[in-house]
Design a protein around this motif. Structure first.
Motif, PDB file in Angstrom:
ATOM      1  N   TYR A  21      -4.470   7.384  -0.693  1.00 27.79           N
ATOM      2  CA  TYR A  21      -3.637   6.263  -1.133  1.00 27.79           C
ATOM      3  C   TYR A  21      -3.845   6.031  -2.628  1.00 27.79           C
ATOM      4  CZ  TYR A  21      -2.712   4.793   3.686  1.00 27.79           C
ATOM      5  OH  TYR A  21      -2.288   4.733   4.994  1.00 27.79           O
ATOM      6  N   PHE A  22      -2.769   5.713  -3.334  1.00 28.55           N
ATOM      7  CA  PHE A  22      -2.912   5.171  -4.680  1.00 28.55           C
ATOM      8  C   PHE A  22      -3.577   3.811  -4.536  1.00 28.55           C
ATOM      9  CE2 PHE A  22       1.133   7.674  -5.395  1.00 28.55           C
ATOM     10  CZ  PHE A  22       0.530   8.665  -6.152  1.00 28.55           C
ATOM     11  N   ASN A  23      -4.216   3.317  -5.576  1.00 29.74           N
ATOM     12  CA  ASN A  23      -4.837   2.000  -5.450  1.00 29.74           C
ATOM     13  C   ASN A  23      -3.756   0.923  -5.283  1.00 29.74           C
ATOM     14  OD1 ASN A  23      -4.065   0.872  -8.040  1.00 29.74           O
ATOM     15  ND2 ASN A  23      -5.690   2.081  -8.966  1.00 29.74           N
ATOM     16  N   GLU A  24      -4.192  -0.250  -4.865  1.00 35.71           N
ATOM     17  CA  GLU A  24      -3.259  -1.329  -4.532  1.00 35.71           C
ATOM     18  C   GLU A  24      -2.391  -1.741  -5.723  1.00 35.71           C
ATOM     19  OE1 GLU A  24      -6.761  -1.468  -1.763  1.00 35.71           O
ATOM     20  OE2 GLU A  24      -6.516  -1.246  -3.924  1.00 35.71           O
ATOM     21  N   LEU A  68      10.208   0.576   2.112  1.00 35.44           N
ATOM     22  CA  LEU A  68       9.461   0.447   3.364  1.00 35.44           C
ATOM     23  C   LEU A  68       8.193   1.296   3.342  1.00 35.44           C
ATOM     24  CD1 LEU A  68       9.308  -0.744   6.207  1.00 35.44           C
ATOM     25  CD2 LEU A  68      10.754   1.158   6.978  1.00 35.44           C
ATOM     26  N   PHE A  69       8.291   2.500   2.827  1.00 35.08           N
ATOM     27  CA  PHE A  69       7.135   3.396   2.742  1.00 35.08           C
ATOM     28  C   PHE A  69       6.013   2.750   1.939  1.00 35.08           C
ATOM     29  CE2 PHE A  69       4.589   6.735   0.854  1.00 35.08           C
ATOM     30  CZ  PHE A  69       4.353   7.597   1.912  1.00 35.08           C
ATOM     31  N   VAL A  70       6.342   2.192   0.776  1.00 36.38           N
ATOM     32  CA  VAL A  70       5.305   1.596  -0.067  1.00 36.38           C
ATOM     33  C   VAL A  70       4.760   0.322   0.572  1.00 36.38           C
ATOM     34  CG1 VAL A  70       4.720   0.720  -2.359  1.00 36.38           C
ATOM     35  CG2 VAL A  70       6.298   2.636  -2.141  1.00 36.38           C
ATOM     36  N   VAL A  71       5.607  -0.468   1.222  1.00 34.58           N
ATOM     37  CA  VAL A  71       5.119  -1.658   1.933  1.00 34.58           C
ATOM     38  C   VAL A  71       4.125  -1.238   3.019  1.00 34.58           C
ATOM     39  CG1 VAL A  71       5.788  -3.509   3.534  1.00 34.58           C
ATOM     40  CG2 VAL A  71       7.084  -3.149   1.429  1.00 34.58           C
ATOM     41  N   ILE A  72       4.445  -0.190   3.742  1.00 34.88           N
ATOM     42  CA  ILE A  72       3.543   0.304   4.785  1.00 34.88           C
ATOM     43  C   ILE A  72       2.234   0.802   4.166  1.00 34.88           C
ATOM     44  CG2 ILE A  72       3.221   2.119   6.514  1.00 34.88           C
ATOM     45  CD1 ILE A  72       6.216   1.749   7.219  1.00 34.88           C
ATOM     46  N   CYS A  73       2.317   1.486   3.035  1.00 36.41           N
ATOM     47  CA  CYS A  73       1.091   1.925   2.357  1.00 36.41           C
ATOM     48  C   CYS A  73       0.211   0.726   2.014  1.00 36.41           C
ATOM     49  CB  CYS A  73       1.425   2.696   1.082  1.00 36.41           C
ATOM     50  SG  CYS A  73       2.047   4.364   1.354  1.00 36.41           S
ATOM     51  N   ALA A  75       0.197  -2.218   3.378  1.00 39.77           N
ATOM     52  CA  ALA A  75      -0.328  -2.809   4.617  1.00 39.77           C
ATOM     53  C   ALA A  75      -1.500  -1.986   5.137  1.00 39.77           C
ATOM     54  CB  ALA A  75       0.779  -2.895   5.664  1.00 39.77           C
ATOM     55  N   ASN A  76      -1.340  -0.688   5.179  1.00 39.15           N
ATOM     56  CA  ASN A  76      -2.405   0.183   5.687  1.00 39.15           C
ATOM     57  C   ASN A  76      -3.682   0.033   4.878  1.00 39.15           C
ATOM     58  OD1 ASN A  76      -0.747   1.189   7.688  1.00 39.15           O
ATOM     59  ND2 ASN A  76      -0.434   3.172   6.731  1.00 39.15           N
ATOM     60  N   GLN A  77      -3.561   0.061   3.566  1.00 38.87           N
ATOM     61  CA  GLN A  77      -4.764   0.064   2.753  1.00 38.87           C
ATOM     62  C   GLN A  77      -5.415  -1.306   2.639  1.00 38.87           C
ATOM     63  OE1 GLN A  77      -1.989   0.757  -1.015  1.00 38.87           O
ATOM     64  NE2 GLN A  77      -4.066   1.362  -1.404  1.00 38.87           N
ATOM     65  N   THR A  78      -4.704  -2.362   3.048  1.00 39.44           N
ATOM     66  CA  THR A  78      -5.290  -3.708   3.016  1.00 39.44           C
ATOM     67  C   THR A  78      -5.587  -4.239   4.417  1.00 39.44           C
ATOM     68  OG1 THR A  78      -3.086  -4.729   2.930  1.00 39.44           O
ATOM     69  CG2 THR A  78      -4.201  -4.297   0.811  1.00 39.44           C
ATOM     70  N   GLY A  79      -5.396  -3.385   5.434  1.00 40.03           N
ATOM     71  CA  GLY A  79      -5.748  -3.756   6.804  1.00 40.03           C
ATOM     72  C   GLY A  79      -4.775  -4.697   7.486  1.00 40.03           C
ATOM     73  N   VAL A  80      -3.528  -4.702   7.062  1.00 33.40           N
ATOM     74  CA  VAL A  80      -2.522  -5.570   7.671  1.00 33.40           C
ATOM     75  C   VAL A  80      -1.805  -4.819   8.792  1.00 33.40           C
ATOM     76  CG1 VAL A  80      -0.346  -6.801   7.276  1.00 33.40           C
ATOM     77  CG2 VAL A  80      -2.184  -6.909   5.567  1.00 33.40           C
TER      78      VAL A  80
END
Length: 108
Positions: A21-24, A68-73, A75-80
């Motif tokens: 993942y790229f950083n947040e 949508l892809f970036v929103v999912i990324c 969410a995934n990397q922040t535990g949502v």
């Protein structure tokens, strides 16, 4: 595909094809960029701006999928868990706006 499946699919893609993942902050900047591309298409397709030659091959569905892809990324990397978050959000909106929109004369 469910939202949960989408989160798993994106995570698998990131880990196998995207390396990591790229950083947040980078993903937030990318999200802003992708939303801008959606806005550009909407302004030209539904608004009063004309298409530039370089914009003519842009497809709204593709750009929305990028968002949508970036929103999912994110969410995934922040535990949502987006399924749970969306369910909570819809419950909140339903309670808060139970009669609000029906009473809005601008919508009738």
């Amino acid at each position: 595909m469910t939202i949960e499946e989408a989160q798993q699919t994106v995570d698998h893609w990131i880990r196998t094809t995207g390396v990591r993942y790229f950083n947040e902050l980078t993903n937030m900047a990318m999200l802003t960029e992708e939303v801008g591309e959606v806005a550009r298409i909407i302004a030209r397709q539904y608004g009063e701006q004309s298409f530039k030659e370089s914009d003519k091959d842009k497809v709204l569905a593709d750009e929305l999928a990028d968002v949508l892809f970036v929103v999912i990324c994110l969410a995934n990397q922040t535990g949502v868990n987006l399924t749970e978050a969306l369910q909570r959000n819809l419950t909140k909106k339903t309670q808060r706006d139970a009669t609000r929109h029906q009473k809005n004369e601008k919508l009738h």
